[in-house]
Design a protein around this motif. Structure first.
Motif, PDB file in Angstrom:
ATOM      1  N   GLU A  20       0.827  -1.340   0.201  1.00  0.00           N
ATOM      2  CA  GLU A  20       0.013   0.334   0.283  1.00  0.00           C
ATOM      3  C   GLU A  20       0.738   1.196   0.548  1.00  0.00           C
ATOM      4  O   GLU A  20       1.720   1.475   0.821  1.00  0.00           O
ATOM      5  CB  GLU A  20      -0.960  -0.086   1.307  1.00  0.00           C
ATOM      6  CG  GLU A  20      -1.709  -1.226   0.761  1.00  0.00           C
ATOM      7  CD  GLU A  20      -2.671  -1.056   2.309  1.00  0.00           C
ATOM      8  OE1 GLU A  20      -2.570   0.340   3.160  1.00  0.00           O
ATOM      9  OE2 GLU A  20      -4.116  -1.619   2.564  1.00  0.00           O
ATOM     10  N   SER A  21       0.841   2.023  -1.040  1.00  0.00           N
ATOM     11  CA  SER A  21       0.878   3.494  -1.002  1.00  0.00           C
ATOM     12  C   SER A  21       0.368   4.667  -1.024  1.00  0.00           C
ATOM     13  O   SER A  21      -0.579   4.289  -1.942  1.00  0.00           O
ATOM     14  CB  SER A  21       2.521   3.477  -1.909  1.00  0.00           C
ATOM     15  OG  SER A  21       3.161   2.862  -2.071  1.00  0.00           O
ATOM     16  N   SER A  22       0.512   5.954  -0.497  1.00  0.00           N
ATOM     17  CA  SER A  22      -0.190   6.556  -0.094  1.00  0.00           C
ATOM     18  C   SER A  22       0.275   8.084  -1.026  1.00  0.00           C
ATOM     19  O   SER A  22       1.790   8.569  -0.914  1.00  0.00           O
ATOM     20  CB  SER A  22      -1.207   7.235   0.766  1.00  0.00           C
ATOM     21  OG  SER A  22      -1.279   5.843   1.686  1.00  0.00           O
ATOM     22  N   ARG A  27      -4.793   7.359  -0.015  1.00  0.00           N
ATOM     23  CA  ARG A  27      -3.834   6.332  -0.734  1.00  0.00           C
ATOM     24  C   ARG A  27      -4.125   5.236  -2.541  1.00  0.00           C
ATOM     25  O   ARG A  27      -5.137   5.506  -2.555  1.00  0.00           O
ATOM     26  CB  ARG A  27      -5.371   4.477   0.254  1.00  0.00           C
ATOM     27  CG  ARG A  27      -4.736   4.841   1.493  1.00  0.00           C
ATOM     28  CD  ARG A  27      -5.009   3.131   2.586  1.00  0.00           C
ATOM     29  NE  ARG A  27      -6.580   3.074   2.193  1.00  0.00           N
ATOM     30  CZ  ARG A  27      -6.768   2.337   2.260  1.00  0.00           C
ATOM     31  NH1 ARG A  27      -6.365   1.364   2.977  1.00  0.00           N
ATOM     32  NH2 ARG A  27      -8.310   1.577   2.575  1.00  0.00           N
ATOM     33  N   THR A  58       6.945   3.139  -6.018  1.00  0.00           N
ATOM     34  CA  THR A  58       6.820   2.213  -4.641  1.00  0.00           C
ATOM     35  C   THR A  58       7.733   1.785  -5.181  1.00  0.00           C
ATOM     36  O   THR A  58       8.887   1.446  -4.032  1.00  0.00           O
ATOM     37  CB  THR A  58       5.395   1.908  -4.511  1.00  0.00           C
ATOM     38  OG1 THR A  58       4.346   2.670  -4.120  1.00  0.00           O
ATOM     39  CG2 THR A  58       5.564   0.717  -2.900  1.00  0.00           C
ATOM     40  N   ARG A  66       3.530   2.554   2.545  1.00  0.00           N
ATOM     41  CA  ARG A  66       2.995   2.256   4.007  1.00  0.00           C
ATOM     42  C   ARG A  66       2.415   0.983   4.863  1.00  0.00           C
ATOM     43  O   ARG A  66       3.083   0.514   6.201  1.00  0.00           O
ATOM     44  CB  ARG A  66       1.320   2.766   3.903  1.00  0.00           C
ATOM     45  CG  ARG A  66       2.042   4.554   3.682  1.00  0.00           C
ATOM     46  CD  ARG A  66       0.236   4.696   3.892  1.00  0.00           C
ATOM     47  NE  ARG A  66      -0.634   5.066   5.391  1.00  0.00           N
ATOM     48  CZ  ARG A  66      -1.751   5.587   5.769  1.00  0.00           C
ATOM     49  NH1 ARG A  66      -2.046   5.918   4.643  1.00  0.00           N
ATOM     50  NH2 ARG A  66      -2.344   5.186   7.128  1.00  0.00           N
ATOM     51  N   LYS A  67       2.617   0.226   3.578  1.00  0.00           N
ATOM     52  CA  LYS A  67       2.496  -0.988   3.935  1.00  0.00           C
ATOM     53  C   LYS A  67       2.688  -2.360   2.948  1.00  0.00           C
ATOM     54  O   LYS A  67       3.309  -1.726   1.702  1.00  0.00           O
ATOM     55  CB  LYS A  67       0.589  -1.547   4.182  1.00  0.00           C
ATOM     56  CG  LYS A  67       0.590  -1.129   5.697  1.00  0.00           C
ATOM     57  CD  LYS A  67      -0.892  -1.181   5.816  1.00  0.00           C
ATOM     58  CE  LYS A  67      -1.900  -0.278   6.794  1.00  0.00           C
ATOM     59  NZ  LYS A  67      -2.948  -1.335   7.348  1.00  0.00           N
TER      60      LYS A  67
END
Length: 265
Positions: A20-22, A27, A58, A66-67
């Motif tokens: 996950e990226s924001s 998000r 990413t 983020r995850k």
């Protein structure tokens, strides 16, 4: 694009798990899991704003996830510095080409090889990219900023090759190009994979070109992977034909079946 593909290893050279990226509170990608096998061309399809470029940023360290986790050649590169990731053998050709406009074509190529110390190999690769893109040899001493958009795309791809990477991330190579030039670029991308064995992860809005060039594909909708399969099988799926290839039969435009089923959960 019918060249014989190189042998593909079952072991992934790149693996993303629940990434996950924001951008601030927004998000952009959610729980993305995918893998790219060595010597394969994989593609991520999706509309504008789906999160395709965010995946590549990413992976290459421009954005910290983020995850989730990202493994390259069996080692974690999650949130590592982009310079470190490049030295591990990963090259990123960003959307919009991003050449060094005040440097010559030749110097742009030399910048691509800055991590290398094998002068003979660098010289051979410069000759190789000139064979792929003869116009770059003609414009070798010209400032890159004076090239056409298509020529800048050729240069950006060639600069990535000069790093002798194990994996190239290729972001929207058809952006802003004519259909004829798009076909030429994709034919060369396939040649690079077939002749050099270079693994490629391609993100692209032009689904027809991407599905014909790649071996395996993922479909990204609003930051989630909603479908994956070999490109040969994806080309035959009704949802892909309708929403990405424009081959809907006569009748009312339907709703994506994967959204009805919500099979991304």
């Amino acid at each position: 694009m019918s060249e014989t593909p190189p042998p593909v290893s079952d072991q992934p050279v790149l693996k993303l798990l629940n990434v996950e990226s924001s951008y601030g509170p927004i998000r952009a990608i959610r729980g993305v899991s995918l893998q790219v096998r060595r010597s394969e061309i994989s593609t991520v399809l999706g509309s504008n704003g789906a999160g395709k470029s965010t995946i590549l940023k990413t992976i290459s360290g421009i954005i910290d996830p983020r995850k989730g986790s990202i493994d390259f050649k069996g080692q974690s590169i999650t949130a590592r510095d982009p310079a470190y990731i490049v030295r591990q053998g990963l090259s990123h050709v960003p959307e919009g080409r991003e050449v060094f406009p005040l440097l010559s074509v030749h110097d742009n190529l030399a910048m691509g090889a800055y991590t290398r110390h094998d002068r003979d190999g660098v010289a051979r690769d410069i000759e190789a990219v000139y064979r792929y893109f003869p116009i770059l040899r003609e414009r070798a001493s010209q400032e890159a900023g004076l090239l056409s958009g298509g020529q800048q795309q050729m240069l950006a791809i060639s600069r990535a090759i000069m790093a002798a990477p194990d994996l190239i991330l290729l972001d929207e190579p058809s952006l802003g190009l004519s259909p004829k030039l798009t076909r030429e670029i994709f034919e060369i991308v396939v040649r690079i994979n077939r002749e050099r064995g270079t693994t490629i992860l391609l993100v692209e809005q032009n689904a027809n070109m991407a599905l014909n060039a790649a071996d395996y594909g993922y479909v990204l909708e609003t930051g989630r992977i909603v479908m994956e399969d070999t490109c040969a099988r994806l080309r035959e799926k009704e949802d892909i034909k309708e929403f990405y290839l424009g081959l809907k039969e006569a009748g009312v435009r339907g709703e994506r079946r994967w959204k009805k089923k919500k099979n991304w959960r």
